[in-house]
Design a protein around this motif. Sequence first.
Motif, short mmCIF file in Angstrom:
data_model
loop_
_atom_site.label_atom_id
_atom_site.label_comp_id
_atom_site.label_asym_id
_atom_site.label_seq_id
_atom_site.Cartn_x
_atom_site.Cartn_y
_atom_site.Cartn_z
N THR A 261 -8.68 73.69 34.67
CA THR A 261 -9.70 74.17 35.60
C THR A 261 -11.09 73.60 35.29
O THR A 261 -11.99 73.69 36.12
CB THR A 261 -9.78 75.71 35.56
OG1 THR A 261 -9.98 76.13 34.19
CG2 THR A 261 -8.50 76.32 36.10
N GLU A 262 -11.25 73.03 34.11
CA GLU A 262 -12.56 72.52 33.69
C GLU A 262 -12.62 71.00 33.65
O GLU A 262 -13.70 70.43 33.44
CB GLU A 262 -12.93 73.09 32.31
CG GLU A 262 -13.02 74.60 32.27
CD GLU A 262 -13.31 75.13 30.87
OE1 GLU A 262 -13.72 74.32 30.01
OE2 GLU A 262 -13.12 76.33 30.64
N VAL A 263 -11.50 70.34 33.84
CA VAL A 263 -11.45 68.89 33.67
C VAL A 263 -12.34 68.16 34.67
O VAL A 263 -13.09 67.24 34.31
CB VAL A 263 -9.99 68.38 33.77
CG1 VAL A 263 -9.95 66.85 33.91
CG2 VAL A 263 -9.20 68.80 32.54
N ASP A 264 -12.30 68.55 35.94
CA ASP A 264 -13.06 67.83 36.96
C ASP A 264 -14.56 67.85 36.68
O ASP A 264 -15.23 66.81 36.74
CB ASP A 264 -12.78 68.42 38.35
CG ASP A 264 -11.37 68.13 38.83
OD1 ASP A 264 -10.97 66.95 38.80
OD2 ASP A 264 -10.67 69.06 39.22
N ARG A 265 -15.08 69.03 36.36
CA ARG A 265 -16.50 69.13 36.06
C ARG A 265 -16.84 68.36 34.79
O ARG A 265 -17.88 67.68 34.70
CB ARG A 265 -16.90 70.61 35.89
CG ARG A 265 -18.40 70.82 35.69
CD ARG A 265 -18.76 72.26 35.38
NE ARG A 265 -18.24 73.17 36.38
CZ ARG A 265 -17.24 74.03 36.14
NH1 ARG A 265 -16.66 74.07 34.97
NH2 ARG A 265 -16.84 74.84 37.10
N TYR A 266 -15.96 68.44 33.80
CA TYR A 266 -16.20 67.75 32.53
C TYR A 266 -16.24 66.23 32.72
O TYR A 266 -17.11 65.55 32.15
CB TYR A 266 -15.10 68.12 31.53
CG TYR A 266 -15.33 67.57 30.14
CD1 TYR A 266 -16.19 68.22 29.26
CD2 TYR A 266 -14.71 66.40 29.72
CE1 TYR A 266 -16.42 67.72 28.00
CE2 TYR A 266 -14.93 65.89 28.46
CZ TYR A 266 -15.79 66.56 27.60
OH TYR A 266 -16.02 66.04 26.34
N ILE A 267 -15.34 65.71 33.52
CA ILE A 267 -15.30 64.26 33.76
C ILE A 267 -16.57 63.80 34.47
O ILE A 267 -17.18 62.79 34.10
CB ILE A 267 -14.06 63.89 34.60
CG1 ILE A 267 -12.81 64.01 33.75
CG2 ILE A 267 -14.16 62.48 35.16
CD1 ILE A 267 -12.76 63.07 32.59
N GLU A 268 -16.98 64.52 35.50
CA GLU A 268 -18.18 64.12 36.24
C GLU A 268 -19.41 64.14 35.33
O GLU A 268 -20.20 63.17 35.30
CB GLU A 268 -18.40 65.04 37.44
CG GLU A 268 -19.57 64.62 38.31
CD GLU A 268 -19.67 65.44 39.59
OE1 GLU A 268 -20.57 65.13 40.40
OE2 GLU A 268 -18.87 66.36 39.77
N ASN A 269 -19.58 65.22 34.57
CA ASN A 269 -20.73 65.31 33.68
C ASN A 269 -20.70 64.22 32.61
O ASN A 269 -21.74 63.66 32.24
CB ASN A 269 -20.78 66.69 33.01
CG ASN A 269 -21.10 67.80 33.99
OD1 ASN A 269 -21.65 67.55 35.06
ND2 ASN A 269 -20.77 69.03 33.64
N SER A 270 -19.51 63.92 32.11
CA SER A 270 -19.38 62.92 31.06
C SER A 270 -19.69 61.53 31.58
O SER A 270 -20.28 60.70 30.87
CB SER A 270 -17.96 62.95 30.46
OG SER A 270 -17.71 64.19 29.85
N LEU A 271 -19.29 61.24 32.82
CA LEU A 271 -19.60 59.94 33.40
C LEU A 271 -21.10 59.76 33.59
O LEU A 271 -21.67 58.69 33.30
CB LEU A 271 -18.87 59.77 34.74
CG LEU A 271 -17.40 59.39 34.66
CD1 LEU A 271 -16.75 59.47 36.04
CD2 LEU A 271 -17.23 57.99 34.08
#
Length: 285
Positions: A261-271
């Motif tokens: 549930t947190e992967v999408d937000r984490y990926i965007e922020n990390s990019l």
Amino acid sequence: MDNLRCRQMLDRFLTFYDKASRENAGSERRFELWKQHYGFTYVPPGYERDQLAKEMLDYAWDKYSLVYEKIKYFESDPVKLYELLTSIKETLNYHDPIDLTVLYFVGTFETDPFIMKENEQYTLCFPVEVEWSDYKLIQELTRVVHCCKSGLAPSQTRTLGQLIFQEGIGLHTARAIMEDKKGSGIELFWNHEKCTKEPNRIMMNIIPHLNRTDYQALYSFTKGTGASGYEKEANFTGWILIKYLLTQGKNLSELAAIPNTEVDRYIENSLYSLLNHAYLTQPQE
């Protein structure tokens, strides 16, 4: 203890191929025999099963004679699979038992490995008609372990962001395990890929698509050409993003534990963080 099984559908394929060859069957008859004796394929969401399967069979037919002996004498190696699965679980710090079947099949020279899940049982479907290294096998087994640990779905319903994340974890886990093996150096294929010429542009252009789940997007950013016009843009983004996170003090076990549930937000922020740090080299001439 893990429950690991090996199965194969190669005998069924050879029955189909031998019958079609003896009859010198044309396209329509070949497909009838294929459905009767084999009939195994992966059909992406939104595609008609028979139409896509027939087109891919026509595409692959003339090539099968070149790999006939390889298919006929293929042998699985359950001991090796178990050893690799154990190494992956240690790397990702996952200790629960995994119920996994590795199913070997014959694809159409364009078919990637894929994972199916029913209840808590996973099936890794692995095509044998093309050359695959241990590196690729580790990547696919890593996907299974990552799905178990994070709750990510193994199917094509995942977002492009989740695909990027899982691709990066798979690539770096494979690298870590292969480099631990005596005398196993990895020469990354990125050295020969055109997408390495414009890393910043690729990442900026991929961000607006991170939440897409349609097969056209997942295909275009992996096997096709993505928003920047290169092949394997998602794979490359996964590689450089996880590499960046590792240099920031994260480890593969910690990254693999991020809930689905947190992967999408984490990926965007990390990019965005990666781009802001100007981590990447400037575009090459």
